[in-house]
Design an enzyme around this catalytic site. Structure first.
Site, PDB file in Angstrom:
ATOM      1  N   CYS A   2       0.843  -1.195   0.000  1.00 12.49           N
ATOM      2  CA  CYS A   2       0.000   0.000   0.000  1.00 12.49           C
ATOM      3  C   CYS A   2       0.881   1.248   0.000  1.00 12.49           C
ATOM      4  O   CYS A   2       2.023   1.220   0.418  1.00 12.49           O
ATOM      5  CB  CYS A   2      -0.877   0.016   1.242  1.00 12.49           C
ATOM      6  SG  CYS A   2      -1.846  -1.487   1.421  1.00 12.49           S
ATOM      7  N   ARG A  27       1.708   1.779  -5.820  1.00 11.86           N
ATOM      8  CA  ARG A  27       1.922   0.774  -4.779  1.00 11.86           C
ATOM      9  C   ARG A  27       0.661  -0.035  -4.483  1.00 11.86           C
ATOM     10  O   ARG A  27       0.721  -1.046  -3.772  1.00 11.86           O
ATOM     11  CB  ARG A  27       2.393   1.453  -3.490  1.00 11.86           C
ATOM     12  CG  ARG A  27       3.737   2.131  -3.641  1.00 11.86           C
ATOM     13  CD  ARG A  27       4.140   2.729  -2.326  1.00 11.86           C
ATOM     14  NE  ARG A  27       4.371   1.696  -1.340  1.00 11.86           N
ATOM     15  CZ  ARG A  27       5.554   1.169  -1.063  1.00 11.86           C
ATOM     16  NH1 ARG A  27       6.616   1.589  -1.695  1.00 11.86           N
ATOM     17  NH2 ARG A  27       5.680   0.238  -0.153  1.00 11.86           N
ATOM     18  N   TRP A  79      -3.595  -1.993  -1.509  1.00 13.91           N
ATOM     19  CA  TRP A  79      -3.533  -3.271  -2.217  1.00 13.91           C
ATOM     20  C   TRP A  79      -4.052  -4.277  -1.205  1.00 13.91           C
ATOM     21  O   TRP A  79      -3.401  -4.565  -0.200  1.00 13.91           O
ATOM     22  CB  TRP A  79      -2.104  -3.602  -2.637  1.00 13.91           C
ATOM     23  CG  TRP A  79      -2.025  -4.793  -3.545  1.00 13.91           C
ATOM     24  CD1 TRP A  79      -2.183  -4.790  -4.902  1.00 13.91           C
ATOM     25  CD2 TRP A  79      -1.773  -6.157  -3.170  1.00 13.91           C
ATOM     26  NE1 TRP A  79      -2.042  -6.069  -5.393  1.00 13.91           N
ATOM     27  CE2 TRP A  79      -1.799  -6.922  -4.359  1.00 13.91           C
ATOM     28  CE3 TRP A  79      -1.534  -6.799  -1.956  1.00 13.91           C
ATOM     29  CZ2 TRP A  79      -1.593  -8.304  -4.365  1.00 13.91           C
ATOM     30  CZ3 TRP A  79      -1.333  -8.174  -1.962  1.00 13.91           C
ATOM     31  CH2 TRP A  79      -1.363  -8.920  -3.153  1.00 13.91           C
ATOM     32  N   ASN A 105       0.330  -0.367   6.026  1.00 16.56           N
ATOM     33  CA  ASN A 105       0.891  -1.132   4.908  1.00 16.56           C
ATOM     34  C   ASN A 105       1.500  -2.389   5.517  1.00 16.56           C
ATOM     35  O   ASN A 105       2.375  -2.286   6.372  1.00 16.56           O
ATOM     36  CB  ASN A 105       1.972  -0.290   4.206  1.00 16.56           C
ATOM     37  CG  ASN A 105       2.778  -1.104   3.210  1.00 16.56           C
ATOM     38  OD1 ASN A 105       2.286  -2.074   2.636  1.00 16.56           O
ATOM     39  ND2 ASN A 105       4.033  -0.710   3.000  1.00 16.56           N
ATOM     40  N   GLY A 106       1.031  -3.566   5.094  1.00 23.42           N
ATOM     41  CA  GLY A 106       1.605  -4.806   5.629  1.00 23.42           C
ATOM     42  C   GLY A 106       0.525  -5.741   6.126  1.00 23.42           C
ATOM     43  O   GLY A 106      -0.643  -5.627   5.737  1.00 23.42           O
ATOM     44  N   GLU A 494      11.285 -13.158 -19.400  1.00 17.82           N
ATOM     45  CA  GLU A 494      10.944 -11.769 -19.104  1.00 17.82           C
ATOM     46  C   GLU A 494       9.920 -11.240 -20.116  1.00 17.82           C
ATOM     47  O   GLU A 494       8.976 -10.527 -19.752  1.00 17.82           O
ATOM     48  CB  GLU A 494      12.224 -10.919 -19.105  1.00 17.82           C
ATOM     49  CG  GLU A 494      12.046  -9.418 -18.968  1.00 17.82           C
ATOM     50  CD  GLU A 494      11.376  -8.988 -17.662  1.00 17.82           C
ATOM     51  OE1 GLU A 494      11.197  -9.813 -16.760  1.00 17.82           O
ATOM     52  OE2 GLU A 494      11.013  -7.803 -17.572  1.00 17.82           O
ATOM     53  N   LYS A 498       6.349  -9.848 -18.942  1.00 17.27           N
ATOM     54  CA  LYS A 498       5.915  -8.482 -19.273  1.00 17.27           C
ATOM     55  C   LYS A 498       4.560  -8.515 -19.967  1.00 17.27           C
ATOM     56  O   LYS A 498       3.658  -7.762 -19.644  1.00 17.27           O
ATOM     57  CB  LYS A 498       6.973  -7.861 -20.180  1.00 17.27           C
ATOM     58  CG  LYS A 498       7.189  -6.406 -20.010  1.00 17.27           C
ATOM     59  CD  LYS A 498       8.200  -6.040 -18.961  1.00 17.27           C
ATOM     60  CE  LYS A 498       7.918  -6.603 -17.595  1.00 17.27           C
ATOM     61  NZ  LYS A 498       8.954  -6.428 -16.639  1.00 17.27           N
ATOM     62  N   GLU A 501       1.650  -9.631 -17.578  1.00 13.90           N
ATOM     63  CA  GLU A 501       1.268  -8.748 -16.473  1.00 13.90           C
ATOM     64  C   GLU A 501       0.525  -7.508 -16.934  1.00 13.90           C
ATOM     65  O   GLU A 501      -0.306  -6.985 -16.200  1.00 13.90           O
ATOM     66  CB  GLU A 501       2.450  -8.403 -15.565  1.00 13.90           C
ATOM     67  CG  GLU A 501       3.398  -7.358 -16.058  1.00 13.90           C
ATOM     68  CD  GLU A 501       4.513  -7.041 -15.055  1.00 13.90           C
ATOM     69  OE1 GLU A 501       4.251  -6.910 -13.861  1.00 13.90           O
ATOM     70  OE2 GLU A 501       5.674  -6.914 -15.506  1.00 13.90           O
ATOM     71  N   HIS A 517       9.589 -31.380 -25.152  1.00 13.66           N
ATOM     72  CA  HIS A 517       9.297 -32.256 -24.002  1.00 13.66           C
ATOM     73  C   HIS A 517       7.929 -31.957 -23.405  1.00 13.66           C
ATOM     74  O   HIS A 517       7.635 -32.376 -22.294  1.00 13.66           O
ATOM     75  CB  HIS A 517      10.391 -32.099 -22.945  1.00 13.66           C
ATOM     76  CG  HIS A 517      11.730 -32.538 -23.435  1.00 13.66           C
ATOM     77  ND1 HIS A 517      12.066 -33.851 -23.631  1.00 13.66           N
ATOM     78  CD2 HIS A 517      12.817 -31.813 -23.833  1.00 13.66           C
ATOM     79  CE1 HIS A 517      13.306 -33.934 -24.102  1.00 13.66           C
ATOM     80  NE2 HIS A 517      13.772 -32.705 -24.237  1.00 13.66           N
ATOM     81  N   LYS A 616       3.328  -2.313  -7.307  1.00 10.00           N
ATOM     82  CA  LYS A 616       4.737  -2.146  -7.684  1.00 10.00           C
ATOM     83  C   LYS A 616       5.683  -2.792  -6.678  1.00 10.00           C
ATOM     84  O   LYS A 616       6.613  -3.474  -7.053  1.00 10.00           O
ATOM     85  CB  LYS A 616       5.039  -0.647  -7.812  1.00 10.00           C
ATOM     86  CG  LYS A 616       6.469  -0.333  -8.202  1.00 10.00           C
ATOM     87  CD  LYS A 616       6.722  -0.707  -9.639  1.00 10.00           C
ATOM     88  CE  LYS A 616       8.146  -0.398 -10.081  1.00 10.00           C
ATOM     89  NZ  LYS A 616       8.463  -1.111 -11.331  1.00 10.00           N
TER      90      LYS A 616
HETATM   91  C1  AGP Z   1       8.057  -6.743 -12.983  1.00  6.35           C
HETATM   92  O1  AGP Z   1       7.514  -6.228 -14.130  1.00  6.35           O
HETATM   93  C2  AGP Z   1       7.185  -7.011 -11.884  1.00  6.35           C
HETATM   94  N1  AGP Z   1       6.191  -6.080 -11.677  1.00  6.35           N
HETATM   95  C3  AGP Z   1       7.726  -7.750 -10.690  1.00  6.35           C
HETATM   96  O2  AGP Z   1       7.990  -9.045 -11.137  1.00  6.35           O
HETATM   97  C4  AGP Z   1       8.974  -7.224  -9.943  1.00  6.35           C
HETATM   98  O3  AGP Z   1      10.108  -7.317 -10.743  1.00  6.35           O
HETATM   99  C5  AGP Z   1       9.131  -8.029  -8.641  1.00  6.35           C
HETATM  100  O4  AGP Z   1       8.013  -7.802  -7.827  1.00  6.35           O
HETATM  101  C6  AGP Z   1      10.394  -7.708  -7.898  1.00  6.35           C
HETATM  102  O5  AGP Z   1      10.427  -6.380  -7.469  1.00  6.35           O
HETATM  103  P1  AGP Z   1      11.752  -5.750  -6.888  1.00  6.35           P
HETATM  104  O6  AGP Z   1      12.756  -5.726  -7.992  1.00  6.35           O
HETATM  105  O7  AGP Z   1      11.364  -4.371  -6.442  1.00  6.35           O
HETATM  106  O8  AGP Z   1      12.195  -6.613  -5.766  1.00  6.35           O
END
Ligand code: AGP
Length: 621
Positions: A2, A27, A79, A105-106, A494, A498, A501, A517, A616
């Site tokens: 959050c 966040r 969140w 937050n948490g 990756e 990307k 997500e 496989h 994020k």
């Molecule tokens: C990447 O596009 C993501 N949103 C996510 O996988 C991110 O890389 C992951 O949560 C790790 O975050 P950090 O690098 O801040 O630890």
């Protein structure tokens, strides 16, 4: 996860809080809310709370034109963890007696026990959150706290209450009986403080403070801060004076703005040449040898490292995979790469001769922090690769190597990824230099090649039109497969991450050799496959793998090296990147895939910067 913001000072707090929330919304965006301590003269102070499910804009529209007064307040973007993302569960939460409000937050892990106890004592609850338990507890303790000791009873009540909490949290409180005071506390979740011109602020990360100050104090675990317009006092949980970690942020407020781009993600993709250039800056001395001033581990210790273990999550994990190839090839040290959330719960065999590299853009990812702590507890030296100065990971590691990407706001990580790969490859060369695994002129040559990368990324960015066109076709697909070998594999993973997500398309990445496989069964007529097929020692194998999927109806997009005309015979579409050393190719090949994801998401009308269900910074498990 959050976003939290707090303000007390001379200005109307509402504007400051809403502007702060706008910079922190990445966040979490399930709901947003504010509380103001309305202390207009002639009446007892009251708490004015407004909170709404949905994006911040819903709240902004809601409060527009309302008479919300107060120069002290808190704001929150959520969140959701406990309780659905609705108005009722949105923060702030207010105690039953109407005196205290909290944002959080948490996760409070023992909230169920505390709630039963409070229920038994006649307290009632209005939400399904773990957070409401905390505010009820603090309210219950307030009268006792008011009768003992000097200063803010709210702070004393918070100190007592926090001793009973289990979990990871940052919390901020206001109380209508103490207008002009904010009390904050943190354990394993970030909280930063700032003061300027008669105003004090708190936020869950520095982006929330940048408009006000760059001089920041990060609260440490189990520290309590009391904020008033005059200043900030920090104590431990027993009330003894303490101080947090002070640092100056070199980001500019403009770095956290969109600057004419349609989305933060697009801006951040285009910032990669600059971010890579910055990350390379000042890493060598006059003789061309690598010097890593921010890496405070004795050279002697690094020279004798016999194994490197890399821990990270998500995109950062993929940069760790790239680093494995570089460290093993250049420094001749065996490397293991592991997802942090898995590493932290097993019994890894670590020793003082092992180097653990923890990678995290934010430096606040709960699993990566825990993995790093787990490694340190077993005697390993931990080096952090992070983008955020003063972050928890930067503070808690033995040494830090900063990426210098500037603030990354879009949930989808782009420039953080490319700069992580650059920082990790510098680390690989540094280890090679220390161990004499490479001759000095070889190290210098590799560095010179790296310094050419910003201009080459600039060239790759020219493929945007082509990617936008291809995105129209990809957006109609049911699934998209990515495959690669060697350093192409992390980029395949990756690329898929990307795409899924931000577009919500089903996308998966595979080692190309594994296709036969199992995954090849998914291929049907017209199914798009993205192949990482740049020049290198595995190119001919990739060509065979492309043929295997084409023979089963796939439409192949190959990412290939400029000048490779033969690849056109094997694929339906080709995107070229400049020819670079094999270990540097990921820094170029990921760029078209970032652009492809972006344009697919646009074609599908997705919320690019704030994709559903994500946040994020992942500060919970
Ligand atoms: C990447 O596009 C993501 N949103 C996510 O996988 C991110 O890389 C992951 O949560 C790790 O975050 P950090 O690098 O801040 O630890």
């Amino acid at each position: 996860m959050c976003g939290i913001i707090g303000y007390t000072g001379p200005d109307p707090a509402l504007r400051v809080l809403l502007d702060g929330l706008a910079t922190l919304e990445y966040r979490g965006y399930d709901s947003a809310g504010v509380v103001l301590v309305d202390d207009r003269p002639g009446a007892p102070a009251e708490l004015a709370v407004r909170k709404r499910a949905g994006k911040l804009q819903v709240l902004v529209d809601d409060v527009a034109g309302q008479d919300l007064t107060g120069s002290t307040g808190l704001g929150h973007t959520r969140w959701a963890t406990h309780g659905d993302p609705n108005d009722r569960n949105a923060h702030p939460h207010v105690s039953g007696d109407g005196n205290v409000a909290v944002i959080h937050n948490g996760i409070i892990e023992n909230y169920a026990d505390l709630k039963s106890e409070l229920l038994a004592n006649g307290y009632t609850f209005r939400s399904d959150t773990d957070t409401e338990v905390v505010v009820q507890l603090v309210a219950a303790l307030y009268d006792r706290a008011a009768q003992s000791g000097e200063g803010s009873p709210l702070a004393r009540a918070v100190r007592i209450a926090v001793k009973r909490l289990e979990g990871a949290f940052s919390l901020a409180f206001v109380d209508r009986r103490e207008p002009g005071v904010i009390v904050a506390v943190r354990r394993e979740a970030p909280m930063v403080l700032g003061h300027r011109d008669g105003a004090s602020l708190l936020a869950s990360d520095v982006a929330g403070l940048l408009a006000h100050t760059r001089d920041v104090e990060a609260l440490l675990n189990d520290q309590v801060a009391i904020l008033t317009a005059d200043g900030i006092t920090v104590t431990d949980l027993d009330g003894a004076p303490a101080s947090g970690h002070r640092f100056t942020v070199d980001w500019d407020v403009a770095d956290a703005e969109m600057q004419g781009f349609a989305h933060f993600m697009l801006k951040e993709i285009h910032e990669q040449p600059r971010a890579v250039r910055e990350t390379l800056l000042g890493r060598t001395d006059d003789d061309g040898r690598i010097v890593l001033d921010d890496l405070r581990v004795p050279s002697e210790e690094l020279r004798h490292v016999d194994k490197v273990v890399i821990v990270a999550c998500g995109t950062s994990f993929h940069s760790g995979m790239v680093a494995k190839y570089a460290i093993e090839h250049w420094a001749h040290i065996p490397v293991e790469v592991e997802i942090a959330s898995e590493f932290r719960y097993r019994d890894p065999i670590l020793s003082p001769h092992m180097l653990v590299v923890a990678i995290s853009q934010s430096g606040e990812t709960a699993d990566t922090l825990a993995a790093a702590a787990h490694a340190r507890a077993q005697g390993a030296t931990v080096v952090a690769i992070t983008n955020v100065v003063g972050s928890s990971l930067a503070r808690e590691a033995d040494a830090v190597l900063y990426t210098r990407a500037g603030p990354e706001i879009a949930v989808a990580s782009t420039k953080a990824f490319t700069t992580q790969m650059v920082a990790l490859e510098i680390l690989a060369l540094y280890l090679a230099q220390l161990r004499r695994a490479l001759f000095p002129d070889e190290v210098a040559d590799h560095l010179a090649r790296m310094h050419a990368l910003p201009a080459l990324i600039e060239e790759v960015l020219d493929c945007e039109r082509q990617m936008a066109d291809l995105a129209q076709t990809v957006a109609r697909a049911r699934y998209v497969m990515f495959f690669g070998r060697h350093v192409g594999l992390p980029i395949a993973l990756e690329g898929a991450l990307k795409l899924k997500e931000i577009s919500y398309l089903h996308a998966e990445g595979f080692p190309a050799g594994e296709m036969k496989h199992g995954p090849i069964a998914l291929i049907d007529e017209g199914g798009p496959v993205v192949a990482l097929a740049t020049r290198g020692h595995v190119r001919s194998k990739i060509i065979s793998n492309i043929e295997q999927v084409k023979g089963r109806g796939a439409v192949v997009l190959a990412i290939a090296t400029e000048g490779d005309t033969e690849i056109k015979e094997h694929s339906d579409h080709v995107v070229y990147v400049p020819d670079v050393h094999e270990l540097l190719t990921p820094i170029l090949t990921v760029v078209p895939l970032q652009l492809l994801s972006y344009h697919v998401a646009i074609a599908l009308g997705r919320d690019v910067d704030q994709p559903r269900n994500l946040a994020k910074t992942v500060t919970v498990e």
